[in-house]
Design a protein around this motif. Structure first.
Motif, PDB file in Angstrom:
ATOM      1  N   ILE A  38       0.838  -1.194   0.000  1.00  0.00           N
ATOM      2  CA  ILE A  38       0.000   0.000   0.000  1.00  0.00           C
ATOM      3  C   ILE A  38       0.878   1.250   0.000  1.00  0.00           C
ATOM      4  O   ILE A  38       0.628   2.206  -0.727  1.00  0.00           O
ATOM      5  N   ASN A  39       1.902   1.248   0.817  1.00  0.00           N
ATOM      6  CA  ASN A  39       2.901   2.316   0.867  1.00  0.00           C
ATOM      7  C   ASN A  39       4.280   1.692   0.959  1.00  0.00           C
ATOM      8  O   ASN A  39       4.429   0.588   1.505  1.00  0.00           O
ATOM      9  N   PHE A  40       5.284   2.391   0.463  1.00  0.00           N
ATOM     10  CA  PHE A  40       6.662   1.964   0.644  1.00  0.00           C
ATOM     11  C   PHE A  40       7.373   2.952   1.561  1.00  0.00           C
ATOM     12  O   PHE A  40       6.980   4.116   1.660  1.00  0.00           O
ATOM     13  N   ARG A  41       8.394   2.492   2.244  1.00  0.00           N
ATOM     14  CA  ARG A  41       9.123   3.333   3.182  1.00  0.00           C
ATOM     15  C   ARG A  41       9.684   4.584   2.485  1.00  0.00           C
ATOM     16  O   ARG A  41      10.031   4.533   1.305  1.00  0.00           O
ATOM     17  N   PRO A  42       9.838   5.668   3.234  1.00  0.00           N
ATOM     18  CA  PRO A  42      10.439   6.876   2.662  1.00  0.00           C
ATOM     19  C   PRO A  42      11.956   6.767   2.498  1.00  0.00           C
ATOM     20  O   PRO A  42      12.575   7.664   1.929  1.00  0.00           O
ATOM     21  N   VAL A  43      12.547   5.684   3.010  1.00  0.00           N
ATOM     22  CA  VAL A  43      13.990   5.465   2.863  1.00  0.00           C
ATOM     23  C   VAL A  43      14.222   4.013   2.438  1.00  0.00           C
ATOM     24  O   VAL A  43      13.380   3.136   2.686  1.00  0.00           O
ATOM     25  N   LEU A  44      15.360   3.777   1.805  1.00  0.00           N
ATOM     26  CA  LEU A  44      15.741   2.410   1.462  1.00  0.00           C
ATOM     27  C   LEU A  44      16.387   1.756   2.680  1.00  0.00           C
ATOM     28  O   LEU A  44      17.164   2.383   3.402  1.00  0.00           O
TER      29      LEU A  44
ATOM     30  N   LEU B  13      13.705  -1.491  -1.224  1.00  0.00           N
ATOM     31  CA  LEU B  13      12.448  -0.776  -1.017  1.00  0.00           C
ATOM     32  C   LEU B  13      11.489  -1.715  -0.308  1.00  0.00           C
ATOM     33  O   LEU B  13      11.167  -2.788  -0.823  1.00  0.00           O
ATOM     34  N   GLU B  14      11.033  -1.337   0.888  1.00  0.00           N
ATOM     35  CA  GLU B  14      10.179  -2.207   1.690  1.00  0.00           C
ATOM     36  C   GLU B  14       8.805  -1.584   1.890  1.00  0.00           C
ATOM     37  O   GLU B  14       8.653  -0.367   1.903  1.00  0.00           O
ATOM     38  N   THR B  15       7.805  -2.465   2.060  1.00  0.00           N
ATOM     39  CA  THR B  15       6.456  -1.981   2.349  1.00  0.00           C
ATOM     40  C   THR B  15       6.435  -1.305   3.716  1.00  0.00           C
ATOM     41  O   THR B  15       7.238  -1.617   4.595  1.00  0.00           O
ATOM     42  N   SER B  16       5.481  -0.392   3.887  1.00  0.00           N
ATOM     43  CA  SER B  16       5.524   0.453   5.079  1.00  0.00           C
ATOM     44  C   SER B  16       4.166   0.677   5.733  1.00  0.00           C
ATOM     45  O   SER B  16       4.107   1.245   6.832  1.00  0.00           O
TER      46      SER B  16
END
Length: 229
Positions: A121-127, A132-135
């Protein structure tokens, strides 16, 4: 008592409904490619504004990540209590109802934890380590806020020593507060990810609490709620 469990259930379901509505909004309101690798993020203006104010603090992220083992330990401790009662009483139906319900609740929470990790639904604002991980929702926040209130709830039901009961209650509350603040300020989640986790966890916990109050009400009319303790 009947009024208590129905009121608690309604509040829990209302919060879960708010979580669903919030999730829809996260996917539809002010969605723009402001994330890492141009990933699209809902409430873009709010999320980027908050993220710029907090910055990224990987030490806080790492600390709260490791402290996420604490609610897992709480789950394991109550699991051992249920297993001990099962072995001692030689019947699943003689295990305390609130412990059986707690086991079902924990399984549901962990299942949701895994499910949300799989839904982008959202990915983290940082790697994280270049990935790239879900958030959404913040899984650590979800786990902490779903589990730690049960520690306080069970302590108030089971611990006879007032001092120990107070210590466990305060520990659960302060630990949960620290973890939510830590995950919010670490900068590894969007603000909306934290809000979603809070709504879901609060709703899920209240549904569990209402189930226990219902069990108390039902068993109190027939026999003591915790036989053979």
């Amino acid at each position: 008592m009947e009024r208590n469990w129905t009121k608690t259930l309604k509040t829990g379901l209302l919060l879960l409904g708010a979580f669903l509505l919030w999730t829809v909004c996260v996917q539809t309101v002010d969605v723009r490619p402001v994330g890492q690798l141009d990933t699209r993020v809902g409430f873009a203006a709010l999320n980027t504004w908050f993220h710029q104010r907090t910055g990224v603090h990987m030490a806080v992220y790492t600390l709260t990540d490791w402290l996420g083992l604490v609610p897992m330990a709480v789950c394991a401790a109550f699991g051992c209590l249920g297993l001990w009662q099962l072995i001692r009483r030689k019947s699943l139906f003689k295990v305390d109802p609130d412990i059986l319900l707690l086991g079902i609740y924990y399984i549901a929470v962990i299942a949701c934890y895994v499910l949300f990790e799989m839904i982008p639904i959202n990915f983290r604002p940082v790697l994280i380590e270049g990935r790239l991980e879900t958030s959404y929702p913040s899984s650590t926040t979800l786990l902490v806020l779903s589990v730690m209130p049960t520690l306080a709830f069970q302590a108030n039901r089971r611990v006879k020593n007032p001092a120990l009961r107070s210590v466990l209650t305060w520990f659960a509350a302060l630990f949960a507060l620290f973890m939510v603040a830590g995950r919010t300020l670490a900068g590894v989640h969007w603000l909306t990810d934290i809000v979603g986790a809070v709504l879901f966890s609060a709703g899920a916990y209240l549904v569990y609490q209402s189930a226990v109050l219902w069990a108390d009400f039902t068993f109190s009319r027939r026999k003591p709620p915790f036989p053979n303790r």
